[in-house]
Design a protein around this motif. Structure first.
Motif, PDB file in Angstrom:
ATOM      1  N   UNK A  74       0.876  -1.161   0.000  1.00 39.25           N
ATOM      2  CA  UNK A  74       0.000   0.000   0.000  1.00 39.25           C
ATOM      3  C   UNK A  74       0.920   1.220   0.000  1.00 39.25           C
ATOM      4  N   UNK A  75       0.800   2.038  -1.030  1.00 42.69           N
ATOM      5  CA  UNK A  75       1.623   3.246  -1.115  1.00 42.69           C
ATOM      6  C   UNK A  75       0.774   4.436  -0.718  1.00 42.69           C
ATOM      7  N   UNK A  76       1.273   5.200   0.229  1.00 39.78           N
ATOM      8  CA  UNK A  76       0.562   6.374   0.733  1.00 39.78           C
ATOM      9  C   UNK A  76       1.422   7.613   0.497  1.00 39.78           C
ATOM     10  N   UNK A  77       0.873   8.778   0.774  1.00 42.66           N
ATOM     11  CA  UNK A  77       1.644  10.008   0.648  1.00 42.66           C
ATOM     12  C   UNK A  77       2.874   9.990   1.563  1.00 42.66           C
ATOM     13  N   UNK A  78       2.718   9.413   2.742  1.00 46.74           N
ATOM     14  CA  UNK A  78       3.798   9.435   3.727  1.00 46.74           C
ATOM     15  C   UNK A  78       4.670   8.206   3.759  1.00 46.74           C
ATOM     16  N   UNK A  79       4.396   7.199   2.947  1.00 52.96           N
ATOM     17  CA  UNK A  79       5.232   6.004   2.978  1.00 52.96           C
ATOM     18  C   UNK A  79       4.519   4.770   2.480  1.00 52.96           C
ATOM     19  N   UNK A  80       5.010   3.623   2.918  1.00 52.90           N
ATOM     20  CA  UNK A  80       4.518   2.333   2.449  1.00 52.90           C
ATOM     21  C   UNK A  80       4.097   1.462   3.622  1.00 52.90           C
ATOM     22  N   UNK A  81       3.081   0.659   3.382  1.00 53.07           N
ATOM     23  CA  UNK A  81       2.661  -0.388   4.314  1.00 53.07           C
ATOM     24  C   UNK A  81       2.690  -1.664   3.484  1.00 53.07           C
ATOM     25  N   UNK A  82       3.558  -2.585   3.852  1.00 58.72           N
ATOM     26  CA  UNK A  82       3.736  -3.794   3.061  1.00 58.72           C
ATOM     27  C   UNK A  82       3.502  -5.011   3.943  1.00 58.72           C
ATOM     28  N   UNK A  83       2.694  -5.927   3.450  1.00 59.21           N
ATOM     29  CA  UNK A  83       2.407  -7.168   4.174  1.00 59.21           C
ATOM     30  C   UNK A  83       2.934  -8.351   3.376  1.00 59.21           C
ATOM     31  N   UNK A  84       3.589  -9.258   4.069  1.00 62.78           N
ATOM     32  CA  UNK A  84       4.173 -10.454   3.467  1.00 62.78           C
ATOM     33  C   UNK A  84       3.575 -11.675   4.161  1.00 62.78           C
ATOM     34  N   UNK A  85       3.147 -12.667   3.386  1.00 64.32           N
ATOM     35  CA  UNK A  85       2.645 -13.887   4.017  1.00 64.32           C
ATOM     36  C   UNK A  85       3.829 -14.618   4.651  1.00 64.32           C
ATOM     37  N   UNK A  86       3.606 -15.130   5.829  1.00 69.11           N
ATOM     38  CA  UNK A  86       4.636 -15.873   6.559  1.00 69.11           C
ATOM     39  C   UNK A  86       4.053 -17.246   6.868  1.00 69.11           C
ATOM     40  N   UNK A  87       3.987 -18.075   5.849  1.00 65.73           N
ATOM     41  CA  UNK A  87       3.334 -19.364   6.001  1.00 65.73           C
ATOM     42  C   UNK A  87       1.844 -19.194   5.770  1.00 65.73           C
ATOM     43  N   UNK A  88       1.084 -20.269   5.967  1.00 68.09           N
ATOM     44  CA  UNK A  88      -0.345 -20.207   5.667  1.00 68.09           C
ATOM     45  C   UNK A  88      -1.170 -19.424   6.693  1.00 68.09           C
ATOM     46  N   UNK A  89      -0.637 -19.233   7.899  1.00 75.84           N
ATOM     47  CA  UNK A  89      -1.450 -18.646   8.954  1.00 75.84           C
ATOM     48  C   UNK A  89      -0.855 -17.413   9.613  1.00 75.84           C
ATOM     49  N   UNK A  90       0.118 -16.775   8.980  1.00 75.53           N
ATOM     50  CA  UNK A  90       0.731 -15.598   9.583  1.00 75.53           C
ATOM     51  C   UNK A  90       1.131 -14.601   8.508  1.00 75.53           C
ATOM     52  N   UNK A  91       1.378 -13.372   8.948  1.00 74.38           N
ATOM     53  CA  UNK A  91       1.839 -12.343   8.032  1.00 74.38           C
ATOM     54  C   UNK A  91       2.719 -11.360   8.774  1.00 74.38           C
ATOM     55  N   UNK A  92       3.664 -10.800   8.041  1.00 70.30           N
ATOM     56  CA  UNK A  92       4.532  -9.759   8.566  1.00 70.30           C
ATOM     57  C   UNK A  92       4.155  -8.470   7.855  1.00 70.30           C
ATOM     58  N   UNK A  93       3.858  -7.445   8.626  1.00 72.59           N
ATOM     59  CA  UNK A  93       3.526  -6.146   8.060  1.00 72.59           C
ATOM     60  C   UNK A  93       4.575  -5.147   8.499  1.00 72.59           C
ATOM     61  N   UNK A  94       5.123  -4.406   7.532  1.00 69.35           N
ATOM     62  CA  UNK A  94       6.128  -3.393   7.834  1.00 69.35           C
ATOM     63  C   UNK A  94       5.625  -2.039   7.351  1.00 69.35           C
ATOM     64  N   UNK A  95       5.923  -1.017   8.133  1.00 73.29           N
ATOM     65  CA  UNK A  95       5.543   0.349   7.812  1.00 73.29           C
ATOM     66  C   UNK A  95       6.835   1.135   7.635  1.00 73.29           C
ATOM     67  N   UNK A  96       6.980   1.777   6.474  1.00 73.65           N
ATOM     68  CA  UNK A  96       8.191   2.543   6.190  1.00 73.65           C
ATOM     69  C   UNK A  96       7.831   3.955   5.752  1.00 73.65           C
TER      70      UNK A  96
END
Length: 166
Positions: A74-96
């Motif tokens: 997700x690209x926003x005016x102030x940065x990015x929010x990116x989610x990565x699947x971490x196996x079938x039941x988890x996800x890692x979300x990073x905000x930059x």
């Protein structure tokens, strides 16, 4: 829930490798926080929103027959929010922040996810080995279903008219 210190170490290493990182949250696919390294970002809210976003992105991927979803940006005016699947039941979300090198964010976050998936798999195996025994099923006669009740609003109005007319 206890968090494996190795998972927290991975999130800390990700922060040191990506200086534009505002926060990271490892969550279950249903939005529960597993671990986080976020300062100034509410991890519970981010986990819940990321899980909802992940579910929608998975539907997009399946709708166009592109296979399993791996990540979403997700690209926003102030940065990015990116989610990565971490196996079938988890996800890692990073905000930059907006000045982050998105290619570098992807590289480091994908490496982090691969290491976290291995850690989660080891933790799951250890948890299964130490779990409690199953509760035995009760034997005996089958339970009788409860009687079905009819709400007053669904009853015919005939009885109400007789009372009013009588």
């Amino acid at each position: 829930m206890t968090v494996d210190p190795a998972v927290l170490d991975e999130l800390g290493r990700l922060r040191s490798r990506v200086p534009e990182l505002s926060g990271s949250v490892l969550a279950t696919a249903d939005g529960m926080v597993v671990a986080h390294d976020s300062h100034g970002i509410e991890p519970d809210t981010l986990a819940a929103l990321a899980a909802a976003h992940l579910a929608l992105a998975r539907r997009f991927a399946h709708a166009v027959n592109h296979g399993e979803l791996r990540e979403s940006v997700v690209e926003c005016d102030g940065g990015y929010i990116t989610s990565y699947t971490a196996g079938p039941n988890a996800l890692l979300t990073v905000v930059t922040s907006g000045d982050a090198n998105l290619a570098m964010v992807h590289l480091e976050a994908r490496r982090c996810v691969r290491r976290i998936v291995k850690l989660i798999a080891v933790e799951t195996v250890q948890h299964k080995q130490h779990r409690r025994p199953e509760i035995p099923q009760q034997t005996g006669p089958a339970p009788v279903p409860l009687a079905r009740r009819t709400p007053m609003a669904t009853l015919p109005n005939v009885s109400r008219r007789r009372t009013a007319a009588g």
